[in-house]
Scaffold this active site. Structure first.
Site, PDB file in Angstrom:
ATOM      1  CD  GLU A  57      -2.604  -1.025   2.645  1.00  0.00           C
ATOM      2  OE1 GLU A  57      -3.313  -1.982   2.913  1.00  0.00           O
ATOM      3  OE2 GLU A  57      -2.489  -0.040   3.380  1.00  0.00           O
TER       4      GLU A  57
ATOM      5  CB  CYS B 286       2.284   7.436   3.445  1.00  0.00           C
ATOM      6  SG  CYS B 286       2.586   6.212   4.723  1.00  0.00           S
TER       7      CYS B 286
ATOM      8  CB  CYS C 156       5.064  -5.268   9.458  1.00  0.00           C
ATOM      9  SG  CYS C 156       6.159  -4.536  10.701  1.00  0.00           S
TER      10      CYS C 156
ATOM     11  CB  CYS D 116       1.940  -3.202  16.361  1.00  0.00           C
ATOM     12  SG  CYS D 116       3.664  -2.704  16.270  1.00  0.00           S
TER      13      CYS D 116
ATOM     14  CB  CYS E 295      -0.544  -2.571  13.150  1.00  0.00           C
ATOM     15  SG  CYS E 295       0.037  -2.443  11.462  1.00  0.00           S
TER      16      CYS E 295
ATOM     17  N   GLY F 120       5.363  -2.012   7.169  1.00  0.00           N
ATOM     18  CA  GLY F 120       6.712  -2.461   7.478  1.00  0.00           C
ATOM     19  C   GLY F 120       7.485  -1.535   8.394  1.00  0.00           C
TER      20      GLY F 120
ATOM     21  CB  SER G 155       7.566   6.331  11.470  1.00  0.00           C
ATOM     22  OG  SER G 155       6.982   5.866  12.646  1.00  0.00           O
TER      23      SER G 155
ATOM     24  CB  SER H 125       5.759   3.866  16.477  1.00  0.00           C
ATOM     25  OG  SER H 125       5.734   4.262  15.140  1.00  0.00           O
ATOM     26  CG  LEU H 126       6.479   6.426  23.226  1.00  0.00           C
ATOM     27  CD1 LEU H 126       7.936   6.013  23.164  1.00  0.00           C
ATOM     28  CD2 LEU H 126       6.347   7.783  23.930  1.00  0.00           C
ATOM     29  CG  HIS H 127       1.951   3.683  19.410  1.00  0.00           C
ATOM     30  ND1 HIS H 127       1.583   4.882  18.869  1.00  0.00           N
ATOM     31  CD2 HIS H 127       2.576   2.999  18.396  1.00  0.00           C
ATOM     32  CE1 HIS H 127       1.944   4.937  17.590  1.00  0.00           C
ATOM     33  NE2 HIS H 127       2.564   3.814  17.288  1.00  0.00           N
TER      34      HIS H 127
ATOM     35  CG  ASN I 278      -7.104   5.340  10.741  1.00  0.00           C
ATOM     36  OD1 ASN I 278      -7.742   6.333  11.045  1.00  0.00           O
ATOM     37  ND2 ASN I 278      -6.227   5.312   9.768  1.00  0.00           N
TER      38      ASN I 278
ATOM     39  CB  CYS J 166      -0.305   0.677   7.568  1.00  0.00           C
ATOM     40  SG  CYS J 166       0.171   0.069   9.165  1.00  0.00           S
TER      41      CYS J 166
HETATM   42  S1  SF4 Z   1       2.444  -0.547  13.312  1.00  0.00           S
HETATM   43 FE1  SF4 Z   1       4.208  -0.446  11.948  1.00  0.00          FE
HETATM   44  S2  SF4 Z   1       5.767  -1.640  13.051  1.00  0.00           S
HETATM   45 FE2  SF4 Z   1       3.812  -2.214  13.970  1.00  0.00          FE
HETATM   46  S3  SF4 Z   1       3.134  -4.029  12.819  1.00  0.00           S
HETATM   47 FE3  SF4 Z   1       2.229  -2.211  11.823  1.00  0.00          FE
HETATM   48  S4  SF4 Z   1       3.650  -1.717  10.181  1.00  0.00           S
HETATM   49 FE4  SF4 Z   1       4.756  -3.031  11.636  1.00  0.00          FE
END
Ligand code: SF4
Length: 335
Positions: free
Chosen positions: A82, A96, A103, A107, A110, A155, A187, A210-212, A286, A327
């Site tokens: 994508e 982007c 990936c 996460c 995600c 990724g 990122s 990417s902290l979160h 999202n 994503c």
């Molecule tokens: S948020 Fe980013 S690092 Fe985490 S699984 Fe999705 S693509 Fe990978």
């Protein structure tokens, strides 16, 4: 595009052909060699046959309110990635790009992570995503171009560092797209080796983490990679990066309802983020199924707590909840 093949074909041509071809691909954004009328017919046909310029892509039909558009590009081996064009009101365009197919970091929040990891992208496959949108903009409106690039798609770029940086350098080259490195952002989920390598580059690419989550326990629940890289280690590496580069670092924080968005989370985050060159970017989540997005009011309150603690903070409009843009969502839908 097969740039190695292209270069080998041009070896037997006069030197000025390189300039003609470079201009055609990287400035005129042609999608067929037949468009390059200053090349001999036989060469055009050879290039069309051996070095086609076609990028197989499907545009997401749901154009968002913010005019961002998403595309699913099919690669030579049939894998799909994508890429998103984010169109800002001031006519600036940000692309982007993905750096991997799938990936490996999985996460929890995600959609891409759910597909698992398929393979790394080559630098050409990364560049191709930008070229796709440059052609799109040219076809739509000749005045607009790609202004910014964010390595924030599918990724983890720092697990494909060599190809990521090769693509960034290529895109930065005045003979190709000439996109300034300050107009690029990468990122990472906190791969410290990558942060160290980026600090040593001559390019001034913006870094985002990417902290979160504001503590390791919650972070480990959300991002399995946090078991390998804890917050202390990541922040120490970021501080060294800042000392070396003098550049600001952005910390991305997805606002997930009743997961990481309480007042307590905000206070905990504020303690970590009191550094003059840190900036926190709160991102409405999202929704992809398991988690919900924090309400607008909650995000505002969270932001206020950070500001009162002296932390620099912004709220980013999510790049496109309205275009299926978390994503991996588009890829998932097509599959
Ligand atoms: S948020 Fe980013 S690092 Fe985490 S699984 Fe999705 S693509 Fe990978």
């Amino acid at each position: 595009m097969n740039l190695a093949k292209l270069s080998s074909i041009l070896q037997t041509e006069p030197k000025y052909r390189f300039a003609q071809v470079n201009k055609a691909i990287w400035q005129d954004f042609i999608s067929s060699w037949q468009e390059v009328s200053n090349l001999p017919k036989a060469l055009r046909e050879k290039l069309e046959e051996e070095c086609p310029l076609e990028i197989r892509a499907e545009l997401d039909i749901n154009k968002g309110k913010n005019k961002s558009v998403k595309a699913l590009i099919t690669l030579i081996d049939g894998e799909a990635i994508e890429t998103v064009l984010i169109r800002q009101k001031d006519k600036r365009n940000t692309v982007c790009v993905s750096s991997q197919v799938g990936c490996p970091l999985a996460c929890e929040f995600c959609a891409t992570g759910k597909f698992g990891f398929r393979r790394n992208l080559s630098s050409e496959e990364i560049v191709e995503q930008v070229v796709f949108w440059a052609r799109y903009l040219k076809a739509e409106n000749k005045d607009e171009k790609v202004d910014n690039i964010v390595f924030m798609g599918m990724g983890e770029p720092f697990l494909n560092y060599a190809e990521f940086i090769k693509a960034a350098k290529f895109l930065n080259n005045p003979e190709t797209l000439n996109i300034g490195s300050r107009r690029m952002s990468v990122s990472t989920a906190g791969i410290t080796e990558g942060i160290k390598r980026l600090a040593g580059e001559k390019m001034q690419i913006n870094l985002a983490i990417s902290l979160h989550a504001a503590n390791d326990n919650l972070r480990k629940d959300l991002m399995p990679i946090a078991k390998k890289y804890n917050l202390h280690e990541i922040l120490k590496t970021v501080d060294n990066y800042i000392t070396k580069t003098g550049r600001r670092v952005m910390f991305e924080y997805l606002m997930i309802k009743e997961v990481n968005d309480s007042d307590r989370d905000a206070l905990e985050l504020a303690k970590l983020m009191r550094q003059p060159l840190y900036i926190v970017n709160l991102i409405p989540y999202n929704e992809t199924g398991r988690f919900k997005s924090s309400s607008r009011e909650r995000i505002e309150k969270f932001k206020k707590i950070l500001e009162e603690a002296g932390v620099a903070v912004t709220v980013r409009l999510s790049f496109g909840a309205d275009i299926t843009a978390a994503c991996g969502q588009l890829r998932g839908r097509k599959k």
